[in-house]
Design an enzyme around this catalytic site. Structure first.
Site, PDB file in Angstrom:
ATOM      1  N   GLN A 153      26.946  51.746  16.278  1.00  0.00           N
ATOM      2  CA  GLN A 153      25.624  51.604  16.887  1.00  0.00           C
ATOM      3  C   GLN A 153      25.115  52.952  17.388  1.00  0.00           C
ATOM      4  O   GLN A 153      23.991  53.036  17.878  1.00  0.00           O
ATOM      5  CB  GLN A 153      25.701  50.609  18.050  1.00  0.00           C
ATOM      6  CG  GLN A 153      26.098  49.200  17.624  1.00  0.00           C
ATOM      7  CD  GLN A 153      26.435  48.317  18.802  1.00  0.00           C
ATOM      8  OE1 GLN A 153      27.574  48.251  19.252  1.00  0.00           O
ATOM      9  NE2 GLN A 153      25.438  47.632  19.325  1.00  0.00           N
ATOM     10  N   CYS A 185       9.130  60.355   6.783  1.00  0.00           N
ATOM     11  CA  CYS A 185       7.705  60.313   7.082  1.00  0.00           C
ATOM     12  C   CYS A 185       7.327  58.959   7.674  1.00  0.00           C
ATOM     13  O   CYS A 185       7.819  57.917   7.218  1.00  0.00           O
ATOM     14  CB  CYS A 185       6.909  60.565   5.810  1.00  0.00           C
ATOM     15  SG  CYS A 185       5.120  60.406   6.015  1.00  0.00           S
ATOM     16  N   GLU A 245      35.607  48.487  30.636  1.00  0.00           N
ATOM     17  CA  GLU A 245      34.900  47.459  31.390  1.00  0.00           C
ATOM     18  C   GLU A 245      34.898  46.135  30.637  1.00  0.00           C
ATOM     19  O   GLU A 245      34.870  46.121  29.402  1.00  0.00           O
ATOM     20  CB  GLU A 245      33.454  47.891  31.652  1.00  0.00           C
ATOM     21  CG  GLU A 245      33.302  49.213  32.378  1.00  0.00           C
ATOM     22  CD  GLU A 245      33.875  49.154  33.790  1.00  0.00           C
ATOM     23  OE1 GLU A 245      33.847  48.059  34.394  1.00  0.00           O
ATOM     24  OE2 GLU A 245      34.338  50.195  34.284  1.00  0.00           O
ATOM     25  N   HIS A 276      21.916  51.704  13.696  1.00  0.00           N
ATOM     26  CA  HIS A 276      20.690  52.065  14.425  1.00  0.00           C
ATOM     27  C   HIS A 276      20.095  53.386  13.961  1.00  0.00           C
ATOM     28  O   HIS A 276      19.279  53.977  14.674  1.00  0.00           O
ATOM     29  CB  HIS A 276      20.979  52.097  15.929  1.00  0.00           C
ATOM     30  CG  HIS A 276      21.338  50.759  16.478  1.00  0.00           C
ATOM     31  ND1 HIS A 276      21.982  50.589  17.695  1.00  0.00           N
ATOM     32  CD2 HIS A 276      21.165  49.504  15.981  1.00  0.00           C
ATOM     33  CE1 HIS A 276      22.183  49.301  17.919  1.00  0.00           C
ATOM     34  NE2 HIS A 276      21.695  48.629  16.891  1.00  0.00           N
TER      35      HIS A 276
END
Length: 243
Positions: free
Chosen positions: A89, A115, A208, A107
């Protein structure tokens, strides 16, 4: 053995790549992320958005892959491992610079440009930006459009090629390692769910807890650079403790 690795901001943060939210006191602290990461923000202030991404492009070039990136790349050279697919990601190129050969950017990438009108790829030189600037003029395409970073902004769909390759890699893998991702951003967060539904071992590496933690086969409360260099050697014992 086939391995798929899904990585998020946590692995790059260990190399010193700041997220937008880390810039508490810098030039960009006063801007809402949407202003700098959306087609609306680009249409309203292309010089501002271009300056933000040009600075990040050069910032990433000044940091190095960490032990987590390098460990994933080294897995490709272990006898018995036939494929290591990296699904990221992140928009940096640290996996590639560490040596990983199959990297799918969900991503987009800070190192690809196109362009905003004709979608043609841009390969021209970029000016250096050693310090952040509030505005910079983006290059102009021969068609008259402006050159933008090939990044997935808010509201834009994921690119079909990387997404399809990522789904295929997860469906074919024997082991999915999820590293440094919050597991709340979809559709990427659905990849571990797909792996678990088909009975694939899923190892989460994150200091976490996340929404994935309760369902993962094994959860390691460690950083990527700590856990990944020895993960494959420890995996049999970790799975033994789980069972």
């Amino acid at each position: 053995m086939r391995i798929a690795v899904l990585t998020g901001a946590g692995i790059s943060a260990e190399s010193g790549v700041p997220t937008f939210r880390d810039d508490k006191n810098g030039l960009w602290a006063r801007f809402d992320p949407y202003e700098l990461s959306s087609t609306q923000g680009w249409n309203d202030h292309p010089e501002r958005v271009w300056a933000w991404y040009l600075w990040r492009h050069h910032l990433v070039q000044r940091v190095d892959p960490n032990d987590g990136h390098r460990a994933v790349a080294e897995w490709e050279r272990i006898p018995g491992i036939v494929d290591v697919s990296v699904i990221t990601q992140n928009v940096d190129n640290l996996h590639e610079r560490a040596g990983s050969s199959a990297v799918h950017h969900l991503h987009g990438s800070l190192f690809e440009f196109r362009c905003d009108i004709c979608d043609s790829a841009y390969h021209g030189e970029l000016p250096d930006m050693p310090e952040p600037q509030l505005e910079a003029n983006p290059p102009v395409c021969p068609c008259g459009g402006l050159i933008r970073p090939d990044i997935v902004w808010f509201g834009e769909p994921l690119p079909d090629g990387p997404w399809d390759a990522s789904v295929e890699a997860v469906r074919a893998t024997d082991l999915l390692v999820v590293v440094g991702t919050s597991s709340i951003v979809y559709p990427a967060a659905g990849l571990p769910e797909l792996a678990l539904a088909q009975g694939t071992v899923v190892v989460e590496v994150n200091p976490e807890p996340t929404p994935l933690s309760a369902d993962a086969t094994v959860t390691l409360r460690e950083s990527a650079s700590t856990a990944l260099p020895t993960l494959l050697q420890q995996l049999p014992s970790l799975l033994g403790k789980k069972s």
